[in-house]
Design an enzyme around this catalytic site. Structure first.
Site, PDB file in Angstrom:
ATOM      1  N   GLU A  36      15.788  20.466  59.988  1.00  0.00           N
ATOM      2  CA  GLU A  36      16.066  19.924  61.624  1.00  0.00           C
ATOM      3  C   GLU A  36      15.602  18.539  62.242  1.00  0.00           C
ATOM      4  O   GLU A  36      14.898  18.128  62.221  1.00  0.00           O
ATOM      5  CB  GLU A  36      15.711  20.838  62.298  1.00  0.00           C
ATOM      6  CG  GLU A  36      15.291  21.059  63.816  1.00  0.00           C
ATOM      7  CD  GLU A  36      17.073  20.602  64.572  1.00  0.00           C
ATOM      8  OE1 GLU A  36      17.630  21.382  63.578  1.00  0.00           O
ATOM      9  OE2 GLU A  36      17.626  19.635  64.893  1.00  0.00           O
ATOM     10  N   ASN A 119      17.999  19.622  68.158  1.00  0.00           N
ATOM     11  CA  ASN A 119      15.922  20.485  68.247  1.00  0.00           C
ATOM     12  C   ASN A 119      16.207  22.242  67.428  1.00  0.00           C
ATOM     13  O   ASN A 119      16.846  21.877  67.115  1.00  0.00           O
ATOM     14  CB  ASN A 119      15.911  20.462  70.006  1.00  0.00           C
ATOM     15  CG  ASN A 119      17.674  21.638  70.405  1.00  0.00           C
ATOM     16  OD1 ASN A 119      17.916  21.200  70.726  1.00  0.00           O
ATOM     17  ND2 ASN A 119      16.769  22.928  70.389  1.00  0.00           N
ATOM     18  N   THR A 128      23.803  30.606  76.311  1.00  0.00           N
ATOM     19  CA  THR A 128      23.466  30.728  78.130  1.00  0.00           C
ATOM     20  C   THR A 128      23.396  32.914  77.586  1.00  0.00           C
ATOM     21  O   THR A 128      23.641  33.770  77.584  1.00  0.00           O
ATOM     22  CB  THR A 128      25.525  31.375  78.471  1.00  0.00           C
ATOM     23  OG1 THR A 128      25.642  29.958  78.828  1.00  0.00           O
ATOM     24  CG2 THR A 128      25.008  31.454  79.789  1.00  0.00           C
ATOM     25  N   ALA A 130      25.622  35.119  75.285  1.00  0.00           N
ATOM     26  CA  ALA A 130      26.357  36.215  75.745  1.00  0.00           C
ATOM     27  C   ALA A 130      27.187  36.058  74.068  1.00  0.00           C
ATOM     28  O   ALA A 130      27.537  35.409  73.262  1.00  0.00           O
ATOM     29  CB  ALA A 130      27.684  35.601  76.915  1.00  0.00           C
ATOM     30  N   VAL A 239      18.881  15.564  56.725  1.00  0.00           N
ATOM     31  CA  VAL A 239      19.664  15.290  56.016  1.00  0.00           C
ATOM     32  C   VAL A 239      20.563  14.342  56.319  1.00  0.00           C
ATOM     33  O   VAL A 239      21.068  14.803  56.554  1.00  0.00           O
ATOM     34  CB  VAL A 239      20.236  16.685  55.623  1.00  0.00           C
ATOM     35  CG1 VAL A 239      20.510  16.897  54.224  1.00  0.00           C
ATOM     36  CG2 VAL A 239      18.636  18.011  55.497  1.00  0.00           C
ATOM     37  N   HIS A 457      32.276  24.930  71.991  1.00  0.00           N
ATOM     38  CA  HIS A 457      32.483  26.611  71.195  1.00  0.00           C
ATOM     39  C   HIS A 457      33.396  25.774  70.144  1.00  0.00           C
ATOM     40  O   HIS A 457      34.757  26.267  70.529  1.00  0.00           O
ATOM     41  CB  HIS A 457      32.704  27.524  71.855  1.00  0.00           C
ATOM     42  CG  HIS A 457      31.950  28.428  72.616  1.00  0.00           C
ATOM     43  ND1 HIS A 457      32.547  29.316  73.229  1.00  0.00           N
ATOM     44  CD2 HIS A 457      30.337  28.338  72.340  1.00  0.00           C
ATOM     45  CE1 HIS A 457      31.237  29.950  74.672  1.00  0.00           C
ATOM     46  NE2 HIS A 457      30.531  29.009  73.942  1.00  0.00           N
ATOM     47  N   ASN A 491      30.480  27.869  63.974  1.00  0.00           N
ATOM     48  CA  ASN A 491      31.236  27.915  63.962  1.00  0.00           C
ATOM     49  C   ASN A 491      32.432  27.453  63.611  1.00  0.00           C
ATOM     50  O   ASN A 491      33.720  27.993  63.383  1.00  0.00           O
ATOM     51  CB  ASN A 491      31.710  27.747  65.836  1.00  0.00           C
ATOM     52  CG  ASN A 491      29.934  28.275  66.804  1.00  0.00           C
ATOM     53  OD1 ASN A 491      29.628  29.681  66.208  1.00  0.00           O
ATOM     54  ND2 ASN A 491      29.874  27.829  67.489  1.00  0.00           N
ATOM     55  N   THR A 503      29.058  32.714  69.054  1.00  0.00           N
ATOM     56  CA  THR A 503      28.103  32.993  67.879  1.00  0.00           C
ATOM     57  C   THR A 503      27.700  34.173  66.794  1.00  0.00           C
ATOM     58  O   THR A 503      27.206  33.770  66.012  1.00  0.00           O
ATOM     59  CB  THR A 503      26.943  32.231  68.854  1.00  0.00           C
ATOM     60  OG1 THR A 503      26.775  31.599  69.213  1.00  0.00           O
ATOM     61  CG2 THR A 503      25.537  32.253  68.196  1.00  0.00           C
TER      62      THR A 503
HETATM   63  P1  FAD Z   1      23.802  24.421  66.664  1.00  0.00           P
HETATM   64  O1  FAD Z   1      22.635  25.713  67.255  1.00  0.00           O
HETATM   65  O2  FAD Z   1      24.492  23.534  66.953  1.00  0.00           O
HETATM   66  O3  FAD Z   1      22.924  24.111  65.406  1.00  0.00           O
HETATM   67  C1  FAD Z   1      22.769  22.755  64.333  1.00  0.00           C
HETATM   68  C2  FAD Z   1      21.465  22.455  64.612  1.00  0.00           C
HETATM   69  O4  FAD Z   1      21.518  21.594  62.683  1.00  0.00           O
HETATM   70  C3  FAD Z   1      20.868  21.363  65.613  1.00  0.00           C
HETATM   71  O5  FAD Z   1      19.723  21.305  65.960  1.00  0.00           O
HETATM   72  C4  FAD Z   1      20.883  19.726  64.360  1.00  0.00           C
HETATM   73  O6  FAD Z   1      20.134  18.779  65.135  1.00  0.00           O
HETATM   74  C5  FAD Z   1      21.037  20.126  63.419  1.00  0.00           C
HETATM   75  N1  FAD Z   1      21.694  18.921  62.674  1.00  0.00           N
HETATM   76  C6  FAD Z   1      22.773  18.098  62.475  1.00  0.00           C
HETATM   77  N2  FAD Z   1      22.934  17.504  61.502  1.00  0.00           N
HETATM   78  C7  FAD Z   1      21.375  17.341  61.005  1.00  0.00           C
HETATM   79  C8  FAD Z   1      21.117  16.776  59.596  1.00  0.00           C
HETATM   80  N3  FAD Z   1      21.945  15.793  59.187  1.00  0.00           N
HETATM   81  N4  FAD Z   1      20.047  17.062  58.567  1.00  0.00           N
HETATM   82  C9  FAD Z   1      19.130  18.382  60.067  1.00  0.00           C
HETATM   83  N5  FAD Z   1      19.880  18.984  61.108  1.00  0.00           N
HETATM   84  C10 FAD Z   1      20.686  18.749  61.134  1.00  0.00           C
HETATM   85  N6  FAD Z   1      27.163  30.471  72.304  1.00  0.00           N
HETATM   86  C11 FAD Z   1      27.330  32.323  72.869  1.00  0.00           C
HETATM   87  O7  FAD Z   1      28.379  32.224  71.907  1.00  0.00           O
HETATM   88  N7  FAD Z   1      27.238  32.666  73.972  1.00  0.00           N
HETATM   89  C12 FAD Z   1      27.125  31.800  74.676  1.00  0.00           C
HETATM   90  O8  FAD Z   1      26.519  31.938  75.959  1.00  0.00           O
HETATM   91  C13 FAD Z   1      27.364  30.417  74.801  1.00  0.00           C
HETATM   92  N8  FAD Z   1      26.514  29.219  75.377  1.00  0.00           N
HETATM   93  C14 FAD Z   1      26.066  28.480  75.052  1.00  0.00           C
HETATM   94  C15 FAD Z   1      25.633  27.714  76.264  1.00  0.00           C
HETATM   95  C16 FAD Z   1      24.863  25.918  76.138  1.00  0.00           C
HETATM   96  C17 FAD Z   1      24.963  25.166  77.266  1.00  0.00           C
HETATM   97  C18 FAD Z   1      25.609  25.455  75.059  1.00  0.00           C
HETATM   98  C19 FAD Z   1      24.961  24.234  74.775  1.00  0.00           C
HETATM   99  C20 FAD Z   1      26.186  26.707  73.701  1.00  0.00           C
HETATM  100  C21 FAD Z   1      26.127  27.428  73.451  1.00  0.00           C
HETATM  101  N9  FAD Z   1      27.237  28.610  73.229  1.00  0.00           N
HETATM  102  C22 FAD Z   1      27.252  29.605  73.407  1.00  0.00           C
HETATM  103  C23 FAD Z   1      26.961  28.195  71.591  1.00  0.00           C
HETATM  104  C24 FAD Z   1      25.905  28.060  70.629  1.00  0.00           C
HETATM  105  O9  FAD Z   1      24.612  27.969  71.104  1.00  0.00           O
HETATM  106  C25 FAD Z   1      26.668  28.120  69.233  1.00  0.00           C
HETATM  107  O10 FAD Z   1      27.140  28.641  68.948  1.00  0.00           O
HETATM  108  C26 FAD Z   1      24.812  28.264  68.135  1.00  0.00           C
HETATM  109  O11 FAD Z   1      24.005  26.917  68.809  1.00  0.00           O
HETATM  110  C27 FAD Z   1      25.571  27.591  67.023  1.00  0.00           C
HETATM  111  O12 FAD Z   1      24.908  27.986  66.247  1.00  0.00           O
HETATM  112  P2  FAD Z   1      24.462  26.866  64.917  1.00  0.00           P
HETATM  113  O13 FAD Z   1      23.733  27.123  64.472  1.00  0.00           O
HETATM  114  O14 FAD Z   1      25.587  27.446  63.881  1.00  0.00           O
HETATM  115  O15 FAD Z   1      24.410  25.530  65.456  1.00  0.00           O
END
Ligand code: FAD
Length: 532
Positions: A36, A119, A128, A130, A239, A457, A491, A503
């Site tokens: 991370e 993070n 949020t 949802a 990474v 999204h 996504n 999500t």
């Molecule tokens: P992320 O949660 O974005 O995690 C990806 C991680 O990869 C990050 O921590 C990043 O630092 C890390 N990363 C990137 N590049 C590298 C690298 N080269 N090396 C190591 N680490 C790296 N979705 C919903 O479905 N419902 C909701 O209600 C909703 N509300 C939201 C409200 C807010 C304020 C926000 C910000 C987002 C919301 N979302 C919601 C979206 C949801 O948070 C995301 O769909 C979800 O977190 C995606 O998960 P992920 O693991 O694919 O990516």
């Protein structure tokens, strides 16, 4: 291939966490190292910052997640101090704009609100919660329905989804009743006005402990479990490259952002779940460049408004004692902006968008005390329609090898445009929102379309497809076309035009991908043993 394979997971958000969990639970000999780029914010890895009670601590956790815009923390997070000119543009707390305006900023004039979080827990520490499921043409067409239902059920379990959160709220009930009077007759069976599913654990006092990547990781971060002994999370570790030769991945090159030392970490399987912009960027930087990489960008456009609930109509459905009890319950958790949550889901052909209606006792912005709706004892709803974007190859992100971003990766330029098809549905959704507002009370913020990128999204940039025909990056099990042991998650895999929070869908796709990756690894281990 060793009997105890090593799996590298890039990104610690809900999707990387789902891969880690399913793979470790399925493969008793495997080990997962999760990398991370950002810092761990909470003692329990990946917990939602919304659960932090102390406002200063919460603000600090959010700032530390804001990558290049993380202010005082920037250098300690491995980000050059010169990257940002203070006070330029800002994003929602806990996130940073990709096009933040400083040195090494992405270029996104047509998608200005694009944002990410850096993070442990990713955006899932700020979301949020949802968690609706896709419907009709939002669903991935080449995944069989019965398998899909099982995948959604597993994803709901992993995310601690509550289908009927706040269902006993009399205010929420009254809002549903008023919306049903307005729209019920024209909505198909099963797709009418209802509660919005959310991810969290209801508490006996009526409040919610919101879910983050922590609940998805589950036993992996519980001390003493068999899975925790085989799981390692390295925060502040970027990474830089996925190493590969002739379609076979050998591991990842990582940079420790504390020491800036670089190392190669061998792996038998690599899962890239680093969000919808940074995952394709990492693939591109690694020389993995399928034609559709970064293309077909979609989001759901957001038309929002705020309405003061009408006293007469609410008073006909809720008595004063019920209102007092609701407000007393809310006062116990005043910092949590979400109370009763309702929705009208996507349905075809007549309601091709999703409505979300969030009740709160105060408006989301300061209202002039002289405003006729100020201090409304029945409270307010913030409500918005998600409107789909039809996938087109022209919309997407380009990476420039000749211009590096603040982290040293090929910089991004986002190109995006709405067409007549989207404009027409946005107009239709706006008309629906006006009807919803009139049914519930009076607008204190008129319906308005948010700038592109506001949904947070982002989909399509590593879309899955049924065939390797140049319009997709991954196969239906999220394996990158043309590679043997490289899987992508998030996504970005969603290939359809989707109107709601993605999500849950992406976790369901991750469960499918992880199950298949586990079977592939097992087969490769067996083949290796047979050839020895
Ligand atoms: P992320 O949660 O974005 O995690 C990806 C991680 O990869 C990050 O921590 C990043 O630092 C890390 N990363 C990137 N590049 C590298 C690298 N080269 N090396 C190591 N680490 C790296 N979705 C919903 O479905 N419902 C909701 O209600 C909703 N509300 C939201 C409200 C807010 C304020 C926000 C910000 C987002 C919301 N979302 C919601 C979206 C949801 O948070 C995301 O769909 C979800 O977190 C995606 O998960 P992920 O693991 O694919 O990516």
């Amino acid at each position: 291939m060793p009997m105890n394979p090593t799996i590298a997971v890039v990104g610690s958000g809900p999707i990387g966490s789902a891969y880690a969990r399913v793979l470790l639970e399925t493969l008793p000999e495997a080990r997962v190292i999760m990398f991370e780029a950002g810092p761990q914010l909470t003692p329990r890895a990946g917990a939602s910052v919304r659960n932090i009670a102390d406002p200063d601590e919460k603000a600090r956790a959010r700032e530390k997640s804001q990558g290049p815009q993380s202010g005082a923390f920037r250098e300690s997070l491995g980000i050059p101090a010169g990257a940002v000119v203070e006070g330029m543009f800002t994003a929602r707390q806990g996130t940073f704009l990709l096009d933040f305006g400083g040195e090494g900023s992405a270029h996104a004039p047509t998608f200005p609100a694009a944002a990410g979080a850096t993070n442990v827990g990713g955006q899932g520490a700020h979301w949020t919660c949802a968690t609706p499921a896709p419907a009709f043409s939002e669903k991935v067409p080449f995944i069989p329905d019965d398998e899909w239902d099982d995948l959604i059920a597993v994803a709901q379990h992993l995310l601690h989804v509550q289908g009927a959160a706040f269902a006993d709220s009399p205010i929420g009930n009254a809002i549903r009743s008023l919306l049903d009077d307005e729209f019920g007759a024209e909505l198909p069976e099963g797709y009418g006005v209802g509660t919005l599913p959310v991810a969290g654990d209801p508490q006996p006092d009526g409040t919610m402990v919101w879910a983050g990547a922590d609940v998805v990781l589950g036993p992996l971060i519980e001390p003493g479990t068999p899975e925790s002994a085989r799981f390692e999370l390295r925060d502040l570790t970027l990474v830089r490259r996925v190493e590969h030769e002739q379609g076979v991945v050998s591991g990842v090159t990582v940079e420790d952002l504390r020491s800036h030392e670089t190392a190669f970490v061998p792996a038998d399987l690599v899962v890239v779940a680093a969000d919808a912009f940074r995952s394709p960027q990492l693939l591109w930087a690694s020389g993995i460049r399928p034609a559709a990489l970064g293309r077909y960008l979609t989001e759901h456009h957001v038309v929002i408004s705020t309405v003061a609930l009408d006293g007469d109509r609410m008073g006909g459905l809720v008595d004063d004692a019920q209102l007092a009890a609701e407000l007393a319950r809310r006062a116990q958790h005043a910092a949590d902006p979400v109370a009763a949550v309702n929705r009208i889901p996507f349905s075809e052909p007549d309601h091709p968008f999703s409505l979300q209606v969030m009740y709160a006792e105060n408006p989301p912005f300061p209202l002039d005390p002289a405003h006729p709706a100020a201090g409304n004892k029945w409270g307010y709803v913030n409500m918005g329609y998600g409107v789909r974007k039809l996938p087109r190859a022209e919309d997407g992100v380009r990476f420039d090898d000749g211009e590096l971003d603040y982290a040293g990766f090929p910089n991004m330029t986002i190109e995006y445009a709405l067409t007549d098809a989207e404009d027409a549905e946005i107009a239709d959704a706006t008309a629906h929102l006006r009807r919803a507002g009139a049914a519930l009370g009076t607008f204190v913020a008129e319906p308005r379309l948010l700038p592109n990128g506001s949904s947070l999204h982002y989909m399509g940039t590593m879309r899955m497809g049924a065939a390797d025909d140049g319009t997709s990056v991954a196969d239906p099990y999220s394996r990158v076309w043309g590679t043997e042991n490289l899987v992508v998650g998030g996504n970005a895999l969603i290939p359809t035009a989707n109107t709601m929070n993605p999500t849950l869908t992406s976790v369901a796709l991750a469960v499918r991908g992880a199950r298949r990756a586990a079977a592939d690894l097992t087969a490769r281990v067996a083949a290796g043993a047979a050839s020895r």
